[in-house]
Write an enzyme that holds these catalytic residues in place. Structure first.
Site, PDB file in Angstrom:
ATOM      1  N   HIS A 203       0.790  -1.232   0.000  1.00  0.00           N
ATOM      2  CA  HIS A 203       0.000   0.000   0.000  1.00  0.00           C
ATOM      3  C   HIS A 203       0.820   1.279   0.000  1.00  0.00           C
ATOM      4  CE1 HIS A 203       0.925  -0.069   4.299  1.00  0.00           C
ATOM      5  NE2 HIS A 203       0.616   1.206   4.312  1.00  0.00           N
TER       6      HIS A 203
HETATM    7  C1  UD1 Z   1      -1.902   5.724   5.971  1.00  0.00           C
HETATM    8  C2  UD1 Z   1      -0.594   6.089   6.685  1.00  0.00           C
HETATM    9  C3  UD1 Z   1       0.380   4.918   6.622  1.00  0.00           C
HETATM   10  C4  UD1 Z   1      -0.277   3.628   7.125  1.00  0.00           C
HETATM   11  C5  UD1 Z   1      -1.561   3.399   6.332  1.00  0.00           C
HETATM   12  C6  UD1 Z   1      -2.285   2.143   6.739  1.00  0.00           C
HETATM   13  C7  UD1 Z   1      -0.087   8.486   6.418  1.00  0.00           C
HETATM   14  C8  UD1 Z   1       0.824   9.479   5.797  1.00  0.00           C
HETATM   15  N1  UD1 Z   1       0.074   7.219   6.030  1.00  0.00           N
HETATM   16  O1  UD1 Z   1      -1.591   5.540   4.603  1.00  0.00           O
HETATM   17  O2  UD1 Z   1       1.484   5.212   7.458  1.00  0.00           O
HETATM   18  O3  UD1 Z   1       0.610   2.558   6.919  1.00  0.00           O
HETATM   19  O4  UD1 Z   1      -2.416   4.531   6.535  1.00  0.00           O
HETATM   20  O5  UD1 Z   1      -3.297   1.857   5.846  1.00  0.00           O
HETATM   21  O6  UD1 Z   1      -0.899   8.838   7.250  1.00  0.00           O
HETATM   22  N2  UD1 Z   1      -8.743   5.411   1.092  1.00  0.00           N
HETATM   23  C9  UD1 Z   1      -9.997   4.895   0.925  1.00  0.00           C
HETATM   24  N3  UD1 Z   1     -10.714   4.571   2.049  1.00  0.00           N
HETATM   25  C10 UD1 Z   1     -10.235   4.746   3.311  1.00  0.00           C
HETATM   26  C11 UD1 Z   1      -8.960   5.299   3.458  1.00  0.00           C
HETATM   27  C12 UD1 Z   1      -8.219   5.618   2.357  1.00  0.00           C
HETATM   28  O7  UD1 Z   1     -10.464   4.703  -0.190  1.00  0.00           O
HETATM   29  O8  UD1 Z   1     -10.944   4.418   4.268  1.00  0.00           O
HETATM   30  C13 UD1 Z   1      -7.929   5.725  -0.121  1.00  0.00           C
HETATM   31  C14 UD1 Z   1      -8.102   7.127  -0.594  1.00  0.00           C
HETATM   32  O9  UD1 Z   1      -8.028   7.121  -1.979  1.00  0.00           O
HETATM   33  C15 UD1 Z   1      -6.885   7.819  -0.036  1.00  0.00           C
HETATM   34  C16 UD1 Z   1      -5.835   6.715  -0.107  1.00  0.00           C
HETATM   35  O10 UD1 Z   1      -6.564   5.521   0.190  1.00  0.00           O
HETATM   36  O11 UD1 Z   1      -6.544   8.959  -0.743  1.00  0.00           O
HETATM   37  C17 UD1 Z   1      -4.717   6.876   0.872  1.00  0.00           C
HETATM   38  O12 UD1 Z   1      -5.236   7.003   2.201  1.00  0.00           O
HETATM   39  P1  UD1 Z   1      -4.431   7.847   3.320  1.00  0.00           P
HETATM   40  O13 UD1 Z   1      -5.151   7.784   4.599  1.00  0.00           O
HETATM   41  O14 UD1 Z   1      -4.065   9.189   2.771  1.00  0.00           O
HETATM   42  O15 UD1 Z   1      -3.062   7.095   3.442  1.00  0.00           O
HETATM   43  P2  UD1 Z   1      -2.742   5.536   3.496  1.00  0.00           P
HETATM   44  O16 UD1 Z   1      -2.095   5.185   2.205  1.00  0.00           O
HETATM   45  O17 UD1 Z   1      -3.885   4.704   3.949  1.00  0.00           O
END
Ligand code: UD1
Length: 352
Positions: A203
């Protein structure tokens, strides 16, 4: 004493579960604030339900967005929430954008701040998690460190006086879920009921957002000699779609993000784990499953000892020889014996 835990992302909910239980057991007042960073039911709600974490008292509902906007919106909203709550301690978890927003909000309103899982370092400043954890550690009044390596990192940055080595709360939750699975097993994900399989998660931005690298990882996973179950974070699915990379392959089975019990059952049953997650590297280590980490470095150096975990900086090296190796060395307990949450709550209590 009253603690306010601020969480927002999947790995933080897992760490929150043993802290919430330890607070309950110690009779300590505990309130939970959810920033809303993760909001899909299978990225958030399922963890609260399954791990019996109390429903958050406050949910900021911030959601996804560019890092600055996401972190800024959290900071803006958290400031007022923390003033209203006025706890003895604000507790920040891990290294996400929710963590750094919590740290900034707490210090700006002059509330004591503690950081759980303090002292981890990848020494890779391109990772958002690295800035988040370094800045949070330096803002905190109390640093709850999971390992000796973390304690040494903090001492090296002049933070020794504020550090307490409590052990790793992930050992608490992984071991207790593994014990519950022995009595009440969870079904394995994907079509892997009989025979060896590999469990994979990918991820991190450095793997998903570079199309050539992502293609190479998926091809490496698909070429392994046993079936692979890939539990796909929404970011992975989105980037693969953008880049025209098919995830489903004859021996590669894509499933949605797994609930925690299913994940722990699958890690324990798998022949090997391939991941870029920090938590999964450690869960594999605690459960005695060899792990291959598709990154150039890891914060969890103890897992590399005796080859329980190996780094695969170049995904073209993903093959049976590296992934399906057997390891039988003694692992010891570098992350403690499963009482870290209790020790963390005791450390907070004794400094109120
Ligand atoms: C975040 C953490 C990372 C952790 C990970 C666990 C930061 C910088 N990174 O990364 O350290 O390992 O969580 O998963 O905070 N999205 C959805 N649904 C959700 C959440 C996210 O669709 O419920 C998608 C969205 O397109 C979003 C992308 O995932 O833009 C990334 O989500 P984000 O929370 O920004 O960071 P993670 O990659 O999950």
């Amino acid at each position: 004493m009253r603690i306010v835990s601020v969480v927002g992302a999947r790995p933080q909910f897992v760490k929150l579960a043993p802290i919430a239980a330890a607070c309950r057991q110690a009779g300590v007042g505990h309130r939970i604030v959810h920033t809303g960073q993760h909001y899909d039911a299978n990225m958030s709600e399922v963890f609260f339900d399954e791990l019996r974490i109390p429903t958050p008292d406050v949910n900021l509902g911030i959601g996804s967005g560019p890092h600055g906007r996401q972190t800024g919106q959290m900071l803006e909203r958290l400031e007022q929430v923390l003033v209203d709550e006025a706890p003895d301690w604000v507790l920040a978890y891990g290294d996400t954008n929710s963590t750094i927003a919590t740290a900034l909000a707490a210090v700006k309103v002059h509330l004591p701040l503690a950081h759980l899982e303090a002292g981890l370092r990848s020494f890779n400043r391109r990772m958002p998690e690295e800035h988040n954890r370094v800045l949070t550690d330096h803002a905190s009044d109390l640093l709850l460190a999971p390992s000796e390596v973390a304690v040494d990192n903090l001492a090296g940055e002049g933070l020794k006086e504020r550090t307490v080595h409590v052990g790793d709360v992930m050992v608490d939750i992984t071991s207790s879920v593994a014990r519950s699975l022995a009595e009440d097993p969870a079904p394995l994900p994907g079509p892997v009921d009989d025979g060896p399989f590999v469990l994979a998660t990918i991820h991190r931005a450095e793997n998903t957002d570079d199309a050539a690298r992502l293609r190479s990882i998926i091809e490496g996973l698909a070429s392994l000699g046993v079936p692979v179950v890939l539990a796909a974070h929404p970011r992975l699915r989105a980037r693969a779609l953008d880049a025209g990379i098919a995830l489903e392959r004859p021996r590669l089975h894509v499933v949605d993000p797994l609930p925690y019990r299913t994940m722990i059952g699958a890690v324990a049953a798998a022949a090997a784990v391939v991941t870029d997650s920090g938590g999964l590297q450690k869960e594999a280590y605690v459960l005695g499953t060899p792990c291959a980490t598709v990154r150039t470095e890891t914060e969890w150096l103890e897992t590399l000892v005796d080859g329980w975990n190996v780094l695969i900086p170049d995904p073209r090296d993903l093959d049976d020889g590296l992934v399906l190796r057997t390891v039988d060395a003694d692992r010891g307990t570098p992350y403690g014996g499963g009482c870290a949450a209790e020790a963390a709550v005791a450390a907070l209590r004794s400094r109120t």
